[in-house]
Design a protein around this motif. Structure first.
Motif, short mmCIF file in Angstrom:
data_model
loop_
_atom_site.label_atom_id
_atom_site.label_comp_id
_atom_site.label_asym_id
_atom_site.label_seq_id
_atom_site.Cartn_x
_atom_site.Cartn_y
_atom_site.Cartn_z
N LEU A 187 0.73 -1.30 -0.05
CA LEU A 187 -0.01 0.04 0.15
C LEU A 187 0.88 1.42 -0.12
CD1 LEU A 187 -2.68 -0.81 2.66
CD2 LEU A 187 -3.12 -0.99 0.12
N ALA A 188 2.01 1.35 0.84
CA ALA A 188 2.82 2.43 0.80
C ALA A 188 3.50 2.49 -0.60
CB ALA A 188 3.83 2.18 1.87
N MET A 189 3.85 1.35 -1.30
CA MET A 189 4.39 1.41 -2.73
C MET A 189 3.42 2.13 -3.60
SD MET A 189 6.59 -1.88 -3.03
CE MET A 189 6.95 -1.39 -4.76
N LEU A 190 2.00 1.64 -3.32
CA LEU A 190 0.74 2.13 -4.31
C LEU A 190 0.80 3.76 -4.12
CD1 LEU A 190 -1.33 1.50 -6.24
CD2 LEU A 190 -2.91 0.82 -4.20
N GLU A 191 0.99 4.14 -2.86
CA GLU A 191 0.78 5.55 -2.57
C GLU A 191 1.86 6.27 -3.31
OE1 GLU A 191 0.21 8.43 1.04
OE2 GLU A 191 0.68 6.49 1.45
N CYS A 192 3.11 5.64 -3.20
CA CYS A 192 4.39 6.43 -3.96
C CYS A 192 4.03 6.46 -5.36
CB CYS A 192 5.61 5.73 -3.23
SG CYS A 192 6.85 5.96 -4.48
N LEU A 193 3.69 5.35 -5.86
CA LEU A 193 3.33 5.20 -7.47
C LEU A 193 2.23 6.65 -7.82
CD1 LEU A 193 3.45 1.66 -8.12
CD2 LEU A 193 5.06 3.44 -9.01
N LEU A 200 9.52 6.98 -1.43
CA LEU A 200 9.04 6.01 -0.66
C LEU A 200 9.49 5.79 0.73
CD1 LEU A 200 7.30 3.26 -0.74
CD2 LEU A 200 9.48 2.16 -1.61
N SER A 201 8.76 5.79 1.75
CA SER A 201 9.36 5.81 3.19
C SER A 201 8.22 4.40 3.63
CB SER A 201 8.37 6.92 3.89
OG SER A 201 8.88 6.83 5.46
N PHE A 221 13.66 8.75 -6.14
CA PHE A 221 14.81 9.64 -5.42
C PHE A 221 15.14 9.40 -4.13
CE2 PHE A 221 13.24 11.43 -9.44
CZ PHE A 221 14.37 12.04 -10.10
N TYR A 222 14.04 8.93 -3.39
CA TYR A 222 14.14 9.13 -1.88
C TYR A 222 13.63 7.73 -1.34
CZ TYR A 222 13.24 10.14 3.08
OH TYR A 222 12.85 10.10 4.51
N LEU A 223 14.25 7.02 -0.33
CA LEU A 223 14.11 5.97 0.18
C LEU A 223 14.39 5.92 1.69
CD1 LEU A 223 13.08 2.80 -0.02
CD2 LEU A 223 15.16 2.20 -0.89
N ASN A 224 13.65 5.55 2.38
CA ASN A 224 13.64 5.75 3.98
C ASN A 224 13.35 4.15 4.39
OD1 ASN A 224 13.98 6.09 6.79
ND2 ASN A 224 12.55 7.87 6.59
N GLU A 244 18.82 9.42 -4.66
CA GLU A 244 19.86 10.51 -3.95
C GLU A 244 19.88 10.42 -2.49
OE1 GLU A 244 18.30 14.13 -5.43
OE2 GLU A 244 18.91 13.85 -7.63
N SER A 245 18.90 9.92 -1.75
CA SER A 245 18.86 9.83 -0.34
C SER A 245 18.30 8.43 -0.02
CB SER A 245 17.91 10.81 0.47
OG SER A 245 17.85 10.82 1.56
N LEU A 246 19.30 7.82 0.82
CA LEU A 246 19.07 6.42 1.37
C LEU A 246 19.18 6.53 2.98
CD1 LEU A 246 18.65 3.35 1.03
CD2 LEU A 246 21.02 3.12 0.71
N LYS A 247 18.10 6.12 3.80
CA LYS A 247 18.24 6.35 5.06
C LYS A 247 18.26 4.63 5.77
CE LYS A 247 16.72 10.85 5.72
NZ LYS A 247 15.69 11.84 6.10
N LEU A 248 19.00 4.37 6.48
CA LEU A 248 18.94 2.78 6.99
C LEU A 248 19.07 2.90 8.78
CD1 LEU A 248 21.00 0.92 4.23
CD2 LEU A 248 18.57 0.61 4.87
N ARG A 249 18.75 3.92 9.28
CA ARG A 249 19.00 4.28 10.63
C ARG A 249 18.31 3.23 11.42
NH1 ARG A 249 19.22 9.07 14.42
NH2 ARG A 249 18.04 8.30 16.29
N ASN A 250 19.06 2.56 12.53
CA ASN A 250 18.36 1.45 13.53
C ASN A 250 17.88 0.51 12.71
OD1 ASN A 250 17.57 4.23 15.22
ND2 ASN A 250 17.24 2.37 16.49
#
Length: 450
Positions: A187-193, A200-201, A221-224, A244-250
């Protein structure tokens, strides 16, 4: 004047003494008032009954009847005490006295110590965490799809998403919790599309594997992916051409593979609060990286190759075990640097300094490379070739360096907004080390600008 008065009861008498003081040395005026009389004092002097001292009287048992001020039923039994406790009751004792009496009545001495042995088999399994808002998000996405039925907003990508293997086999490959997580991710991917496929978060979805990102390969461009359960770096992100932005915190990630250099457009990379012990060489091949956050990991050293990140503006290495920054960081043009909670205090410099005699193998390799002797050798063994291929450049002079060399720490003052910042150097020889330590000018000017 004494008065004898009889009180109620036989043989009970009391003597009342009333005294009046007269001021014999009255020297004031005639109308000056006289002294006031003292109050009467009553003393019991006669008593035929012998009373026991209060200390010898046995303490009565404390009951609920001692608390209430008035009871219509007289003595309270165990049956109606529970009924009375449910109602409001007026007490005739102070609450502190009630507390002391109740505590004294319930006080018991401990006779033995009880111990219980627990095994790991008796501990219940940790239930998988399920993200909230699932039902609400599902209803919102269904309503959104119904509203956009007449429009052509990335219909091909949406159809490709629904034809993915994860959606087709979600009913048979996953249990109940996995189904919920997979559905929530889809559902999150569908919302991103629907919103263009740019951001995509999947933050705090508690997933251990990425969903199918094929529809987003050319647009994301953005992946959390913060606050999830990735034990390994998700290599599927290598296919995101414009990321351009990749976040892998925790995440419990222990290693970043060398293939990270494939993300040529990456500008922000955050891997804080993970389990990293080192940084790969491929990370320092990203030409556009501007923000690097590796705080609160288990990193002990940073390679000198960090000097290749010429576009880097923000560096956060807090919460690691770094004794110093590499001298290659002097080439960076950082605007913000965070180095707190590391082992950079001068008390740790001595244990991270290695100024010992060098190995003969390293000295021979440096001499061999310095004089270009291998060009005149007909056949060089494979082991020697391997040693010569691993030669590096000395940090203090342009000469080559084999092995660890002489490792030492030298601080630099007022750089990157920090008063005193230590840097790690490796010298090729004792003479090179003495010459470098005798320099009093700026390190950056001595090493790079000159």
């Amino acid at each position: 004047m004494c008065l004898l008065s009889r009180h109620q009861g036989p043989h009970k008498y009391a003597i009342s003494e009333q005294t009046q003081d007269v001021d014999l040395m009255h020297t004031g005026p005639a109308d000056f008032p006289s002294k006031r009389h003292h109050k009467q004092r009553v003393v019991n002097v006669l008593s035929n009954e012998k009373e026991s001292p209060p200390s010898q009287l046995p303490l009565p048992e404390f009951t609920f009847n001692d608390i209430i001020a008035k009871s219509d039923t007289g003595y309270l039994h165990a049956g109606n005490v529970s009924d009375l406790l449910r109602k409001q009751t007026v007490s005739k004792l102070h609450y502190r006295i009630m507390e002391d009496n109740i505590a004294r009545s319930q006080q018991k001495t401990q006779e033995k110590v009880h111990s219980t042995v627990l095994s790991s088999h008796d501990l219940p399994e940790i239930a998988k965490r399920i993200p909230p808002r699932l039902q609400l998000a599902l209803e919102q996405q269904r309503a959104m799809v119904k509203e956009e039925e007449g429009k052509s907003i990335r219909e091909d990508s949406i159809n490709q998403l629904f034809r993915s293997q994860k959606l087709q086999n979600s009913q048979t490959l996953y249990d109940e919790h996995s189904k919920i997580l997979a559905t929530h991710c889809d559902l999150a991917m569908l919302e991103c599309l629907v919103n263009g496929g740019h951001a995509l978060s999947l933050k705090a979805y508690f997933i251990a594997k990425l969903p199918d990102l094929t529809p987003l390969y050319n647009s994301l461009f953005y992946l959390n992916l913060s606050f999830n359960e990735f034990w390994q770096f998700p290599t599927e992100v290598y296919n995101l051409e414009h990321l351009e932005s990749l976040k892998l915190r925790n995440n419990p990630i222990k290693e970043i593979p060398y293939g990270i250099h494939k993300l040529k457009t990456l500008r922000t990379f955050i891997v804080s609060f993970c389990s990293l012990t080192s940084l790969p060489a491929g990370l320092f091949l990203l030409p556009n990286l501007q923000v690097l956050d590796v705080s609160y990991n288990n990193i002990t050293t940073i390679p000198n190759d960090i000097s290749n990140l010429r576009a880097l503006e923000f560096l956060n290495v807090e919460g690691n075990s770094l004794p110093a920054l590499p001298c290659g960081a002097l080439k960076l043009k950082l605007k913000h640097l965070r180095v707190g909670n590391n082992r950079m205090h001068p008390l740790f410099w001595r244990e991270n300094t290695h100024i010992q005699p060098q190995r003969l193998l390293d000295l021979a390799a440096m001499s061999f490379a310095k004089n270009n002797t291998f060009r005149y050798s007909a056949a060089i063994p494979t082991e020697v070739k391997h040693i010569l291929q691993n030669l590096t450049v000395c940090d203090c002079c342009p000469a080559v360096l084999s092995g660890e060399g002489l490792r030492f720490i030298r601080p630099c003052k007022k750089i990157f907004g920090i008063r005193t910042l230590p840097f790690m150097f490796q010298a090729c020889s004792p003479s090179c080390y003495r010459s470098f330590m005798s320099q009093t000018e700026s390190l950056t000017h001595h090493l790079y600008e000159s």
